[in-house]
Design a protein around this motif. Structure first.
Motif, short mmCIF file in Angstrom:
data_model
loop_
_atom_site.label_atom_id
_atom_site.label_comp_id
_atom_site.label_asym_id
_atom_site.label_seq_id
_atom_site.Cartn_x
_atom_site.Cartn_y
_atom_site.Cartn_z
N MET A 91 0.82 -1.22 0.00
CA MET A 91 0.00 0.00 0.00
C MET A 91 0.85 1.26 0.00
SD MET A 91 -3.05 -0.89 -0.36
CE MET A 91 -3.99 0.57 -0.01
N THR A 92 2.08 1.17 0.46
CA THR A 92 2.96 2.34 0.50
C THR A 92 3.79 2.50 -0.77
OG1 THR A 92 4.63 1.03 1.65
CG2 THR A 92 3.11 2.34 3.02
N ASP A 93 3.72 1.54 -1.70
CA ASP A 93 4.44 1.66 -2.96
C ASP A 93 3.85 2.80 -3.78
OD1 ASP A 93 6.09 -0.44 -2.31
OD2 ASP A 93 5.06 -1.90 -3.56
N GLN A 94 4.70 3.51 -4.50
CA GLN A 94 4.26 4.70 -5.24
C GLN A 94 3.12 4.43 -6.22
OE1 GLN A 94 5.53 7.71 -4.20
NE2 GLN A 94 3.72 8.41 -5.30
N VAL A 97 -0.01 4.44 -4.10
CA VAL A 97 -0.25 5.78 -3.57
C VAL A 97 -0.83 6.67 -4.67
CG1 VAL A 97 0.89 7.85 -2.65
CG2 VAL A 97 1.50 5.58 -1.76
N ASP A 98 -0.24 6.60 -5.87
CA ASP A 98 -0.73 7.40 -7.00
C ASP A 98 -2.14 7.00 -7.39
OD1 ASP A 98 1.75 8.65 -7.03
OD2 ASP A 98 2.47 7.53 -8.78
N LEU A 100 -4.48 5.63 -5.51
CA LEU A 100 -5.44 6.10 -4.51
C LEU A 100 -5.65 7.61 -4.60
CD1 LEU A 100 -4.35 3.85 -1.51
CD2 LEU A 100 -6.42 3.62 -2.92
N ALA A 101 -4.57 8.35 -4.88
CA ALA A 101 -4.70 9.80 -5.04
C ALA A 101 -5.55 10.15 -6.26
CB ALA A 101 -3.31 10.45 -5.16
#
Length: 121
Positions: A91-94, A97-98, A100-101
């Protein structure tokens, strides 16, 4: 302009995102076709945006939504491809993250476009 239920669109976007996240377990099969995931025109929001492109052209929120929606599907396919190719994503991989954003941005733009169109619809 074709009528569009923005509350339903938000619900459907969230449902698509949930189905995508659940489907990621199946993606590990190398034969899994990720192409439909990347096709923004296959979801109901993409179809509505395409059907009303001319009438929405004058709305900055619609133009931004179109770009973000395309990028969201492109990133979704990329994540599915990474998983299919054996990359483990957290879940913390870019890419996550992208993703979800972009999802959050779609929701915000849907709400903004809803407000922009209320006087017109």
């Amino acid at each position: 302009m074709q009528g569009f239920d923005f509350d339903h669109a938000l619900t459907m976007h969230r449902a698509w995102k949930m189905k995508f996240q659940l489907a990621l377990g199946s993606v590990s099969n190398r034969g899994y076709d990720t192409q439909p995931i990347g096709d923004a025109a296959q979801c109901s929001l993409g179809q509505w945006l395409a059907a009303n492109a001319g009438e929405l052209a004058g709305y900055a929120s619609a133009q931004e939504l179109l770009k973000v929606h395309e990028e969201f599907h492109r990133r979704s396919k990329s994540i599915a491809d990474d998983i299919r190719n054996g990359k483990i994503l957290r879940m913390t991989d870019q890419p996550i993250v992208d993703y979800l954003a972009l999802s959050g941005k779609i929701e915000a733009l849907l709400e903004q476009l809803d407000g922009d169109l209320k006087p017109v619809i």
